[in-house]
Design a protein around this motif. Sequence first.
Motif, mmCIF file in Angstrom:
data_model
loop_
_atom_site.group_PDB
_atom_site.id
_atom_site.type_symbol
_atom_site.label_atom_id
_atom_site.label_comp_id
_atom_site.label_asym_id
_atom_site.label_seq_id
_atom_site.Cartn_x
_atom_site.Cartn_y
_atom_site.Cartn_z
ATOM 1 N N GLY A 279 10.544 3.997 -2.824
ATOM 2 C CA GLY A 279 11.276 5.038 -2.110
ATOM 3 C C GLY A 279 11.024 6.455 -2.551
ATOM 4 O O GLY A 279 11.259 7.386 -1.779
ATOM 5 N N ASN A 280 10.546 6.701 -3.797
ATOM 6 C CA ASN A 280 10.337 8.063 -4.275
ATOM 7 C C ASN A 280 8.874 8.409 -4.489
ATOM 8 O O ASN A 280 8.556 9.485 -4.973
ATOM 9 N N LEU A 281 7.989 7.534 -4.102
ATOM 10 C CA LEU A 281 6.562 7.798 -4.259
ATOM 11 C C LEU A 281 6.110 8.767 -3.177
ATOM 12 O O LEU A 281 6.211 8.474 -1.985
ATOM 13 N N THR A 282 5.604 9.933 -3.573
ATOM 14 C CA THR A 282 5.215 10.964 -2.611
ATOM 15 C C THR A 282 3.709 11.013 -2.365
ATOM 16 O O THR A 282 3.280 11.391 -1.277
ATOM 17 N N THR A 283 2.920 10.619 -3.393
ATOM 18 C CA THR A 283 1.470 10.727 -3.250
ATOM 19 C C THR A 283 0.798 9.524 -3.886
ATOM 20 O O THR A 283 1.139 9.141 -4.996
ATOM 21 N N ASN B 107 6.959 3.274 2.441
ATOM 22 C CA ASN B 107 7.214 4.222 1.347
ATOM 23 C C ASN B 107 7.837 5.480 1.955
ATOM 24 O O ASN B 107 7.144 6.322 2.527
ATOM 25 N N GLN B 108 9.148 5.611 1.862
ATOM 26 C CA GLN B 108 9.915 6.571 2.658
ATOM 27 C C GLN B 108 9.530 8.023 2.433
ATOM 28 O O GLN B 108 9.609 8.838 3.344
ATOM 29 N N LYS B 109 9.122 8.380 1.193
ATOM 30 C CA LYS B 109 8.818 9.783 0.902
ATOM 31 C C LYS B 109 7.327 10.045 0.759
ATOM 32 O O LYS B 109 6.922 11.149 0.396
ATOM 33 N N LEU B 110 6.510 9.079 1.075
ATOM 34 C CA LEU B 110 5.069 9.228 0.895
ATOM 35 C C LEU B 110 4.506 10.274 1.848
ATOM 36 O O LEU B 110 4.649 10.161 3.062
ATOM 37 N N GLU B 111 3.852 11.302 1.288
ATOM 38 C CA GLU B 111 3.295 12.393 2.089
ATOM 39 C C GLU B 111 1.774 12.319 2.192
ATOM 40 O O GLU B 111 1.211 12.728 3.205
ATOM 41 N N ASN B 112 1.117 11.800 1.146
ATOM 42 C CA ASN B 112 -0.345 11.826 1.111
ATOM 43 C C ASN B 112 -0.891 10.487 0.616
ATOM 44 O O ASN B 112 -0.354 9.897 -0.326
ATOM 45 N N ILE B 113 -1.952 10.044 1.240
ATOM 46 C CA ILE B 113 -2.719 8.896 0.761
ATOM 47 C C ILE B 113 -4.110 9.402 0.451
ATOM 48 O O ILE B 113 -4.843 9.814 1.363
ATOM 49 N N GLU C 75 1.564 1.734 7.542
ATOM 50 C CA GLU C 75 2.662 1.528 8.492
ATOM 51 C C GLU C 75 4.001 1.998 7.914
ATOM 52 O O GLU C 75 4.308 1.791 6.749
ATOM 53 N N GLN C 76 4.781 2.670 8.764
ATOM 54 C CA GLN C 76 6.179 3.019 8.504
ATOM 55 C C GLN C 76 6.357 3.810 7.211
ATOM 56 O O GLN C 76 7.264 3.561 6.431
ATOM 57 N N ASN C 77 5.497 4.787 7.025
ATOM 58 C CA ASN C 77 5.676 5.756 5.946
ATOM 59 C C ASN C 77 6.183 7.041 6.602
ATOM 60 O O ASN C 77 5.411 7.808 7.181
ATOM 61 N N GLU C 78 7.486 7.263 6.538
ATOM 62 C CA GLU C 78 8.167 8.235 7.393
ATOM 63 C C GLU C 78 7.657 9.664 7.242
ATOM 64 O O GLU C 78 7.686 10.436 8.193
ATOM 65 N N LYS C 79 7.211 10.058 6.046
ATOM 66 C CA LYS C 79 6.807 11.436 5.822
ATOM 67 C C LYS C 79 5.304 11.583 5.608
ATOM 68 O O LYS C 79 4.835 12.633 5.170
ATOM 69 N N LEU C 80 4.550 10.561 5.935
ATOM 70 C CA LEU C 80 3.117 10.609 5.723
ATOM 71 C C LEU C 80 2.481 11.650 6.636
ATOM 72 O O LEU C 80 2.598 11.579 7.859
ATOM 73 N N ALA C 81 1.770 12.608 6.017
ATOM 74 C CA ALA C 81 1.122 13.668 6.785
ATOM 75 C C ALA C 81 -0.387 13.674 6.630
ATOM 76 O O ALA C 81 -1.095 14.155 7.507
ATOM 77 N N GLU D 288 -12.256 -0.599 16.637
ATOM 78 C CA GLU D 288 -11.239 0.386 16.960
ATOM 79 C C GLU D 288 -10.378 0.711 15.745
ATOM 80 O O GLU D 288 -10.115 -0.144 14.904
ATOM 81 N N ILE D 289 -9.945 1.968 15.667
ATOM 82 C CA ILE D 289 -8.844 2.358 14.790
ATOM 83 C C ILE D 289 -7.602 2.345 15.673
ATOM 84 O O ILE D 289 -7.477 3.158 16.599
ATOM 85 N N ILE D 290 -6.696 1.427 15.411
ATOM 86 C CA ILE D 290 -5.496 1.301 16.239
ATOM 87 C C ILE D 290 -4.437 2.263 15.724
ATOM 88 O O ILE D 290 -4.013 2.187 14.569
ATOM 89 N N THR D 291 -4.011 3.185 16.579
ATOM 90 C CA THR D 291 -2.953 4.135 16.219
ATOM 91 C C THR D 291 -1.821 4.009 17.241
ATOM 92 O O THR D 291 -2.020 4.226 18.436
ATOM 93 N N GLU D 292 -0.641 3.675 16.745
ATOM 94 C CA GLU D 292 0.531 3.518 17.612
ATOM 95 C C GLU D 292 1.783 3.945 16.860
ATOM 96 O O GLU D 292 1.929 3.685 15.661
ATOM 97 N N GLY D 293 2.682 4.616 17.583
ATOM 98 C CA GLY D 293 3.978 4.959 17.024
ATOM 99 C C GLY D 293 3.964 6.096 16.039
ATOM 100 O O GLY D 293 4.979 6.369 15.387
ATOM 101 N N ASN D 294 2.830 6.790 15.918
ATOM 102 C CA ASN D 294 2.751 7.955 15.039
ATOM 103 C C ASN D 294 3.040 9.216 15.863
ATOM 104 O O ASN D 294 3.106 9.164 17.097
#
Length: 558
Positions: free
Chosen positions: A443-447, A468-474, A488-494, A535-541
Amino acid sequence: MKKILLLLIASYLISCSNDDSTTTNQAPANFTVTTEIINNDVTIFWTEATDPEGEQVTYEVILNSESISIDQESTSYQIDDLSYDTTYEGSIIARDVDGLTTTSDFSFSIGEKNNTPPTIELLGIDNGEVIQQFTDITLTWKGMDQENDPLIYTVRIGPSPGSLQQKAFNYTEENYTIDYLTTGETYYWQISVFDGLVRTDSEIKGFKVYEKVFEGDYEINNPQEMEIFDNEGYTQITGNFSLIDYTDTNSDGLQSLNKIGGNLIIRRTNLPDLKGFKNLEIMEGDLLISKNNFISNLEGLERIKKIDNGLFILRNELLSDLKGIENIAFTMDGHVSFIENSSLSNMSILEKIRTINGYLWIQGNQITNLEFPNLEEVNGEIFDNVYHQIGIKIVINGKLKKIQMPALTKASRIEIRSNILLTEVTMNSIATIENELLISSNGNLTTINGFQNLIGNSTNFSLEINGNQKLENIMLPSIHTIDKILIEQNEKLATIQLNNLENVTTSFSILNNEILEDYCSLASYAVNALEEQKEIITEGNLYNPTTAMIATREGCKL
């Protein structure tokens, strides 16, 4: 002139790059050298030059500028028949496996030959005797000197006459107590006496330490059975030894136990410590310590230097640290598990482990920092009882903030899941994960930036990063070959950095990351994917471009 200027700039940049490099390996530590002169013979002794990285150290002996011994592992060297009335100079060079060295100098003089050698008589233990104890064993002798010079002694003991090890030096008593020997083994001993000028060596005597063996498995469940074991005095159990449902707090009756041929199982006891096992040295199976509600540490297991199979520490409510198993070897041949020890906050004793040939599973403990600074490989390809691959599994540790494995280069699998306070993962040396990297519900992993050198060069390797709710960067900049990817489902991933990705064998899905709008680091891969009809499947982003849009770079971000 322009070409010369460019060459100068390039040379300057290379120099700066070299200046920024750091040396990770260090030379062996400093050590001291002493000499013992007997007539015209000299024995050179030196203390062990330990290597900071735990590498093997060998020694070279130099005498009067000549190398007289190389690549030796022992810390002594004897030179016979030197010239009398002569001064010698030399040095010991300690060298690690990478060639780094540390040097210590010495000098000594051989005097004139004008002294009657002292004599010595061994009194006990007698040659061939079988002694009925393996702790607090006393050797006795008598030294004599015609000139009544003060005498000093050197005590040597070993498993054969040709491999005696020095136990005491410049020793003035005429008895020496050995605190501990291994049962069932034969030992040899010799005493040297020195009167200040001349050394005399005694004869070598041998003795055997008794052993009482129980064939098969042995289990103790109550104080009456503990008393029986104490009275029997078994030193070796050839099978498994179990202490289960034992309600007493005293385990002193186990002090005769020296060897276990199978597993050691300590389960559901009321023991506050494990000091009854203080003489246990050899254990050829698993060590399983589980559901002991009163044990706070593992004191009593200090003599165990190697666990031949697995180490399982499970559900011990008051266990707060691992003191007691600090002497285990660099390599663990079996699995290592620390699961649901609800008070365990310190695992630093395990920092010297380099290789785990099973899995590493850490779950439900109270550690805040998980550090394995020397761990290089985790090789276990093991499945749990629901057929999930384990590898490295670090899950549901409620206070864990940092995972640091800077030396790790290879793992069969890595799962980092549901560590709610986790903010940092450092595995910068890892290049190969053979099966899966799963990072989920932290929950607190940002990067994710602790895998800078991960290539993923196995066709079975997959990547899953989800919840990972706070993940901003991979940031996984080195991965080029992978079987499948799910983000999938990383709410703050930018941001996703997979710049060197070349091949995804099976599937690549990026789903339900609410604010994700930038896919430009995937543009090169997208070109390859189109050529291979993938294909790169992108949905729900926030933005869901097609593979073709990503490949053009014009449509790779919103």
